[in-house]
Design a protein around this motif. Structure first.
Motif, PDB file in Angstrom:
ATOM      1  N   HIS A  85      -1.132 -27.666   8.545  1.00  0.00           N
ATOM      2  CA  HIS A  85      -1.808 -27.388   9.818  1.00  0.00           C
ATOM      3  C   HIS A  85      -2.879 -28.423  10.139  1.00  0.00           C
ATOM      4  O   HIS A  85      -3.380 -28.451  11.259  1.00  0.00           O
ATOM      5  CB  HIS A  85      -2.461 -26.005   9.785  1.00  0.00           C
ATOM      6  N   ARG A  86      -3.231 -29.236   9.157  1.00  0.00           N
ATOM      7  CA  ARG A  86      -4.265 -30.255   9.364  1.00  0.00           C
ATOM      8  C   ARG A  86      -3.667 -31.606   8.987  1.00  0.00           C
ATOM      9  O   ARG A  86      -3.416 -31.889   7.812  1.00  0.00           O
ATOM     10  CB  ARG A  86      -5.476 -29.942   8.486  1.00  0.00           C
ATOM     11  N   ALA A  87      -3.446 -32.432   9.980  1.00  0.00           N
ATOM     12  CA  ALA A  87      -2.761 -33.713   9.782  1.00  0.00           C
ATOM     13  C   ALA A  87      -3.596 -34.667   8.933  1.00  0.00           C
ATOM     14  O   ALA A  87      -4.811 -34.760   9.114  1.00  0.00           O
ATOM     15  CB  ALA A  87      -2.462 -34.355  11.123  1.00  0.00           C
TER      16      ALA A  87
ATOM     17  N   VAL B 242       0.960 -31.507  14.307  1.00  0.00           N
ATOM     18  CA  VAL B 242       0.963 -30.337  13.429  1.00  0.00           C
ATOM     19  C   VAL B 242       1.289 -29.111  14.260  1.00  0.00           C
ATOM     20  O   VAL B 242       1.091 -29.119  15.470  1.00  0.00           O
ATOM     21  CB  VAL B 242      -0.397 -30.175  12.710  1.00  0.00           C
ATOM     22  N   PRO B 243       1.757 -28.040  13.675  1.00  0.00           N
ATOM     23  CA  PRO B 243       2.090 -27.927  12.257  1.00  0.00           C
ATOM     24  C   PRO B 243       3.462 -28.529  11.969  1.00  0.00           C
ATOM     25  O   PRO B 243       4.297 -28.682  12.849  1.00  0.00           O
ATOM     26  CB  PRO B 243       2.112 -26.412  12.029  1.00  0.00           C
TER      27      PRO B 243
END
Length: 124
Positions: free
Chosen positions: A59-61, A68-69
């Protein structure tokens, strides 16, 4: 380099694994068989079918240019080896879920193997 042959196969949208005369099948490409240490490895096409072994949804690039995701997974190929890959398509995903091979084009003509949900066939 041995990896070049693997990447060249992706240009033709072929996912290959290495086979050894001892019977061992492996992925990622290496100079030596991880089963017996032999060097007589050849490349063989896969069926393109596998099973989700494990996965995580990011969820956090790690870089600003990534959307994302996205889902990263270990897929056990029908031939035995495990490949680290992306899962494409709608979730939710589950472990032991059957998947099939797809391709994501890269700018240089190679293709990145990705996996999607296996179509479930029903008989009449």
């Amino acid at each position: 380099m041995i990896e070049d042959e693997w990447w060249d196969a992706t240009r033709e949208r072929r996912l290959v694994v290495q086979r050894c005369p001892c019977g061992h099948v492996q992925h990622y490409p290496r100079e030596l068989c991880t089963g017996c240490g032999g060097t007589s490895l050849t490349f063989a096409d896969t069926s393109g079918h596998g099973t989700v072994d494990s996965f995580t949804v990011v969820h956090r690039a790690p870089a600003p240019d990534l959307d994302v995701p996205y889902t990263v997974a270990r897929v056990r190929l029908a031939e035995g080896p495990i490949i680290l890959t992306h899962l494409d398509g709608p979730g939710p995903w589950t472990c032991d879920e059957p998947v099939r091979l797809g391709w994501r084009p890269l700018p240089d003509g190679r293709n990145l193997p990705v996996f999607m949900k296996e179509a479930r066939w029903t008989s009449n």
